[in-house]
Design a protein around this motif. Structure first.
Motif, short mmCIF file in Angstrom:
data_model
loop_
_atom_site.label_atom_id
_atom_site.label_comp_id
_atom_site.label_asym_id
_atom_site.label_seq_id
_atom_site.Cartn_x
_atom_site.Cartn_y
_atom_site.Cartn_z
N PRO A 175 -1.84 -13.67 -19.82
CA PRO A 175 -2.45 -13.90 -21.17
C PRO A 175 -3.41 -15.12 -21.36
N GLU A 176 -3.29 -16.19 -20.65
CA GLU A 176 -3.79 -17.41 -20.69
C GLU A 176 -5.25 -17.25 -20.33
N TYR A 177 -5.68 -16.28 -19.73
CA TYR A 177 -7.07 -16.01 -19.38
C TYR A 177 -7.95 -15.14 -20.36
N ARG A 178 -7.22 -14.46 -21.36
CA ARG A 178 -7.91 -13.80 -22.15
C ARG A 178 -8.80 -14.57 -23.12
N PRO A 179 -9.86 -14.13 -23.87
CA PRO A 179 -10.96 -14.70 -24.47
C PRO A 179 -10.58 -15.77 -25.38
N ARG A 180 -9.86 -15.59 -26.39
CA ARG A 180 -9.12 -16.77 -27.20
C ARG A 180 -8.49 -17.85 -26.58
N ALA A 181 -7.58 -17.33 -25.64
CA ALA A 181 -6.90 -18.56 -24.89
C ALA A 181 -8.01 -19.50 -24.17
N LEU A 182 -8.96 -18.79 -23.56
CA LEU A 182 -9.98 -19.71 -23.03
C LEU A 182 -10.89 -20.48 -23.93
N TYR A 183 -10.94 -19.99 -25.03
CA TYR A 183 -11.88 -20.62 -26.13
C TYR A 183 -11.04 -21.85 -26.55
N ALA A 184 -9.84 -21.70 -26.70
CA ALA A 184 -9.03 -23.14 -26.77
C ALA A 184 -9.02 -23.98 -25.63
N ARG A 185 -8.89 -23.34 -24.53
CA ARG A 185 -8.59 -24.13 -23.28
C ARG A 185 -10.01 -25.07 -23.06
N PHE A 186 -11.19 -24.32 -23.35
CA PHE A 186 -12.47 -24.97 -23.03
C PHE A 186 -12.77 -26.16 -24.20
N GLY A 187 -12.04 -26.39 -25.00
CA GLY A 187 -12.20 -27.21 -26.00
C GLY A 187 -13.35 -27.21 -26.71
N LEU A 188 -13.79 -25.95 -27.19
CA LEU A 188 -14.87 -25.67 -28.10
C LEU A 188 -14.60 -26.32 -29.29
N GLU A 189 -15.33 -27.18 -29.96
CA GLU A 189 -15.43 -27.65 -31.47
C GLU A 189 -16.18 -26.49 -32.14
N VAL A 190 -17.30 -25.73 -31.83
CA VAL A 190 -17.92 -24.82 -32.29
C VAL A 190 -18.64 -23.95 -31.44
N LEU A 191 -18.74 -22.78 -31.49
CA LEU A 191 -19.54 -21.80 -30.93
C LEU A 191 -20.43 -21.04 -31.75
N SER A 192 -21.88 -21.08 -31.34
CA SER A 192 -22.79 -20.37 -32.23
C SER A 192 -23.20 -19.13 -31.62
N THR A 193 -23.36 -17.80 -32.14
CA THR A 193 -23.62 -16.71 -31.24
C THR A 193 -25.08 -16.58 -31.95
N THR A 194 -25.64 -15.29 -31.33
CA THR A 194 -26.91 -14.84 -31.58
C THR A 194 -26.87 -13.64 -32.20
N ASP A 195 -27.52 -13.28 -33.26
CA ASP A 195 -27.31 -12.18 -34.18
C ASP A 195 -28.57 -11.53 -34.69
N GLY A 196 -28.54 -10.29 -34.88
CA GLY A 196 -29.89 -9.59 -35.35
C GLY A 196 -29.85 -9.94 -36.80
N ALA A 197 -31.10 -9.73 -37.41
CA ALA A 197 -31.24 -9.98 -39.00
C ALA A 197 -30.44 -8.94 -39.70
#
Lengths: 489, 489, 489
Positions: A175-197
């Protein structure tokens, strides 16, 4: 003609003493672990190294400000376990595919195209080609991921392929390798994505509700760059009958993104030119380009310039930073793109000039409070010749971090040396990682933080900057500057 | 979306022990003086540093050969005390204004435009923005001036603004800070100015009578570059009825300058192209360009090329070195220029190519004894690709010192590394400072001398040059070479 | 205006103590020998230097793979003693002539043109100008030759000219200094020459029969580049009536070269563009260009593109590596070329772009097994912007070694740093020396091997590469990679 001399080492390997055995013949248990040296990427001179280490320590643990990138928010929303080592680290990363392809591996053998390959087979191919990655930034990131994330310390090779595969695969099942767990582990303060109009940002809203600071970035190229092959179809799909319609459509998408916390838009036009054609000419061009099967390249380019300028108009209004990523010829290898799709590795830089091209934007908006244009380039020649001089004058212009092929230690050293002497550090946007490879984010920030520390350590050692000043610059670059450049006023 | 994490240092400043206080909160008397480290700009590796120090010692005290620059001879003639710290060091220096503007300071707030600002207020603004200058060459020069000239050793900041202002102001009130006293103190062997083709050189004559070796340099761009906006008005003002008239007018100005000791002319054409159109076509173009309200850009450019070639014809005759400073788009930010005038910071480089452009001059004059063309560039890509190869062949071609945005330590290191391997050092013009900021002249020569010493020290340490050879090269670069390239045969 | 200050050293030389005497006044017997330092070109930092030394030791004695160059096979076939030091080391080497010319030596004074000069007089002129070579790669090579080959250890100067001349001349009289003896001494594993499409390769066959691995390289520019002044005459001389004839003629030459062991062809087109015009348009262009006295530059360029693409078609068939050396404006100084012929030093680089230009070749052949395109450039800007990215994708594309003006230590360091981070080392062709100066071959390989060792040592010291990996890369670059890239599949 004799072309096959006797091999340089006259003794056959089986008769060599162990200490002279090449690594590929050492017993696995005697292989030296790679590990991650704590002083990696720091200059060798001991005094400079100490300074670099001290500067790095001051920033190593700051949260990650990932305000530009291409991670799929849907992956975080689903929060499913990653399928296997190969789809996570090889098949989806065009940095890795590119180099495998360059040494003769067909893309179809490493997971592109239809007909799913066995992931373990892909991993074996990848490991056997590991020497081709020597010296690359990609290898630095992968080593960081292997060691820090998965505890794989043995160097990859055909012999260690199965062992490393098994270690990573067993991690991914936890479970600690699921995306959200990694998000927390990485210390992300913010993550911007790229999106179509046309994005609705539902995933972003859901993630924010769950406590993840994932924000969108509208990249409207399929509408604002009529030189693209998909422009006409996109315009039709969105039901846009005029240039004014188109701009209004993008403006609405921008406003929607602001409501979900967006701080910027992104623009990947081939050329950085901008120009205000006025509404009448813009509509004439729009109508003609929409009608024609084979649009005139010059006219498409003109409308692209007009639309880029409209993005600046909108940015002044909605406060989104305007990111520009120009100068790339996409899909160079058309037969391969036809078979395997875009992002298969054949996007290559072309020369690009900014001084005249950006004038219409900079003259009109570059001095306006709150306007921020962040320019990236894969043509290094523009650093000292154009971008640093202009950023050292226009308050609204910022130099983006070394991008793509230049997001690498030596290229970053050149970037700092070519820009700081005329622009200072205050006009750098700070580091952004710009990746779609989620697990590489901490590695990329680590390399960048070590690189700015290495650069500044040299300046301190040469008595060009005090240590305190250098520490402040390092912190700005790693953390404060991207937070302040990528904000809404 | 959470964007405001807790600050990295959890203790409030008032509870921090003094040794952990950031400099901006230390009591003034505990602030560490900046000083000027004797080893500044030398490589950190101890053996290389020792060599650099030894090489620098051999050239540190040589007289300054300032054969190209923009100091106002009228200032030296009047010999009035400088008015105040801000008008001396901030408001008149577009290097400083540029960076202040880039971090959001309106030019009107720091002394440009009408409505004189209080100089102390300007100084405070400047000091508060001092961190924006970190890493810039401008900061290196200013620190040198502050310490060496005025004894200001505390780092500038909002808190030290008044104290530093007072120290400098009290210096400026003393006779030893008047222009001519500084001229003597700086160790200037010669100081070249920049003068229009209509100058009478009276100031130069008077200064020479007073013992100052101040010589003029004709820069006839307003006549020889018809792409300029002021060309037609200048031609009219000078009463020139033909292209032949124009060339004769400039030739006369050149001869007058020679009589006052001039050694060179200067040419700031946007492109370096030269071409002999022949008299008939030149006159046709001249007539047409003089007549038209909106001159054709291509035709103006052609006549500019023709006139640059005529300058080479004249140079062969009168023996003046021909300096070329091409590749700059002037007055990029037209609204600001309209309000605050030129030289307000928005002149930016553009790419420039020399191989084909200079061929008509080099083929015809480049092998002529006595002809010297000194080429400067703000496009570094031309160093190894074009200028060093050509200078390593044509006896009449010299590489000018790193110019403008490139007059900085790292850029100089790149310059030496990119040119010496193919052209050697004999084809460098040696250092010229190219400044209008009188008090920065010693600082600029100091930085350049340290930079050549640092470069050569590396070569000695790598056993590519003996120490004696390196010492000879250093002396050439700092002193002998500009004296010999900028001479009349 | 005072322009002649008292000299910096106030004591006249005759009153200086010996230890303060400048080298040019020391008695000959007290002059310090130059020698060749074993650590030359290695970084000064002791830890990095040790690594560089160890890496270099692993490759220093590998055989020389000279798969691209311009040595005359007839010279080896004749095996006559070299005539004298000047014709061997000065008059025939355009690298040397170029720099002598640049400091004012007429080419006629150093052996070019008619009217044979006394070789000793030429040698004296050369020695007197030795300081002009400081810092150049040419000087590094010459020092290597002087010391290693001839045992001349005193620095060259007007005073040592006769002594060094005599030493070299006496060497040249001995049998071990004949071309074939030197071939053996140099440790050449293979030596490629450059040959016209009309060559019969008799010399190569004879040399191979004598045990020398000398192989031809067809360079058909005089036929395949219609922008050349000699194109029409060459087409006529070869009796070629059509474009198809021309391609067949070159194809036959290629096949003949394969039969004698050739591994590559070479192409020096001014621009790297390639394009398939189809047979019909190609023949129309061919006919028109053959007819016209003043061919249209655009049409000549188009046919050049078409013919370059045909070379790729042939390469896929006959397995020869396709070498491309574009971006040079040849014979820049036409008056001098008219008097002294080509290769007199005035060939200069121009900017060149590869991304779009090479697309037609790369899309069609770049993924084909066995196809190898090796691209060289004298425009460094293409390294990180275009060539490394493309070589890191297309399996058929290799980056040639730093070429010509860039075949020098600092330029090589830039090359490695600008290419490896995106392309790795596996896509470098490895070192080729590209010289017509036979005696400089070992020196050039020595400098290149030291340069790759210096580069890799830094990476090892910065923990970016293990020592074993670095050693493998060094060996690849020096030996294995050119053998494998320049092979027939």
């Amino acid at each position: 003609v004799p072309r096959d001399p006797s091999p340089p080492d006259q003794l056959p390997p089986e008769r060599l003493p162990p200490e002279r055995l090449p690594p590929e013949r050492l017993p696995l248990e005697r292989l030296h672990p790679v590990g991650l040296h704590p002083d990696r990427l720091f200059p060798a001179e001991p005094a400079v190294r100490s300074l670099a280490r001290a500067l790095f320590e001051g920033i190593a643990d700051l949260p990650l400000v990932a305000v530009h990138g291409h991670v799929d928010p849907g992956m975080l929303l689903a929060d499913e376990p990653f399928a296997d080592p190969s789809s996570l680290l090889v098949s989806a990363d065009h940095y890795v595919l590119r180099i495998l392809h360059a040494v003769g591996v067909p893309l179809g053998d490493v997971g592109r195209g239809e007909g799913g390959r066995d992931p373990r087979a892909i991993w074996r191919i990848f490991c056997a080609r590991w020497p081709a990655f020597r010296g690359t930034a990609t290898r630095l990131w992968l080593e960081h991921e292997l060691v820090e994330l998965f505890g794989v310390e043995l160097p990859l090779s055909a012999r260690t392929a199965d062992a490393s595969y098994d270690v990573i695969a067993s991690c991914l099942a936890r479970p600690e390798y699921r995306p959200r767990a990694l998000y927390a582990r990485f210390g992300l303060e913010v993550l911007s994505t790229t999106d179509g109009a046309d994005a609705d940002f539902a995933a972003h809203r859901a993630l924010q509700a769950a406590g993840l600071a994932v924000v969108p970035t509208v990249r409207p190229d399929a509408l604002t760059d009529p030189t693209r092959g998909d422009w006409r179809a996109t315009v039709d799909r969105c039901g846009l009958a005029s240039c004014a319609d188109l701009v209004a459509y993008v403006a609405a998408a921008r406003r929607r993104s602001v409501a979900v916390g967006a701080v910027a838009t992104d623009h990947g036009h081939r050329w950085p030119g901008a120009e205000d054609l006025g509404p009448r000419e813009a509509e004439v061009l729009f109508a003609r380009l929409r009608r024609e099967g084979e649009p005139d390249a010059g006219e498409a380019e003109r409308l692209a310039r007009h639309l880029l300028l409209q993005m600046a108009v909108l940015a002044l209004d909605d406060g989104l930073a305007l990111q520009l990523h120009p100068g790339v010829q996409r899909n160079h290898d058309r037969p391969t793109v036809a078979r395997f799709g875009p992002d298969s590795g054949s996007d290559f830089p072309v020369p690009v000039n900014f001084t005249s091209a950006l004038r219409p934007i900079l003259e009109r908006f570059g001095n306006e409070p709150g306007f921020r244009l962040v320019v990236f380039t894969v043509d290094e020649t523009a650093y000292s010749r154009e971008l640093a001089p202009m950023a050292s004058y226009y308050p609204g212009l910022y130099l983006g971090a070394p991008w793509w092929f230049l997001d690498a230690p030596d290229a970053m050293a050149r970037h700092f040396a070519a820009t700081a002497e005329s622009a200072g550090y205050a006009k750098l946007s700070g580091f952004v990682d710009d990746t779609r490879a989620f697990c590489s984010i901490p590695a990329r920030h680590d390399v960048a933080r070590r690189s700015i520390a290495a650069h500044l350590a040299r300046l301190v050692a040469e008595h060009r900057l005090t240590f305190d000043d250098a520490a402040a610059v390092a912190r700005d670059y790693a953390y404060d500057q991207p937070r302040s450049v990528y904000r809404r006023p």
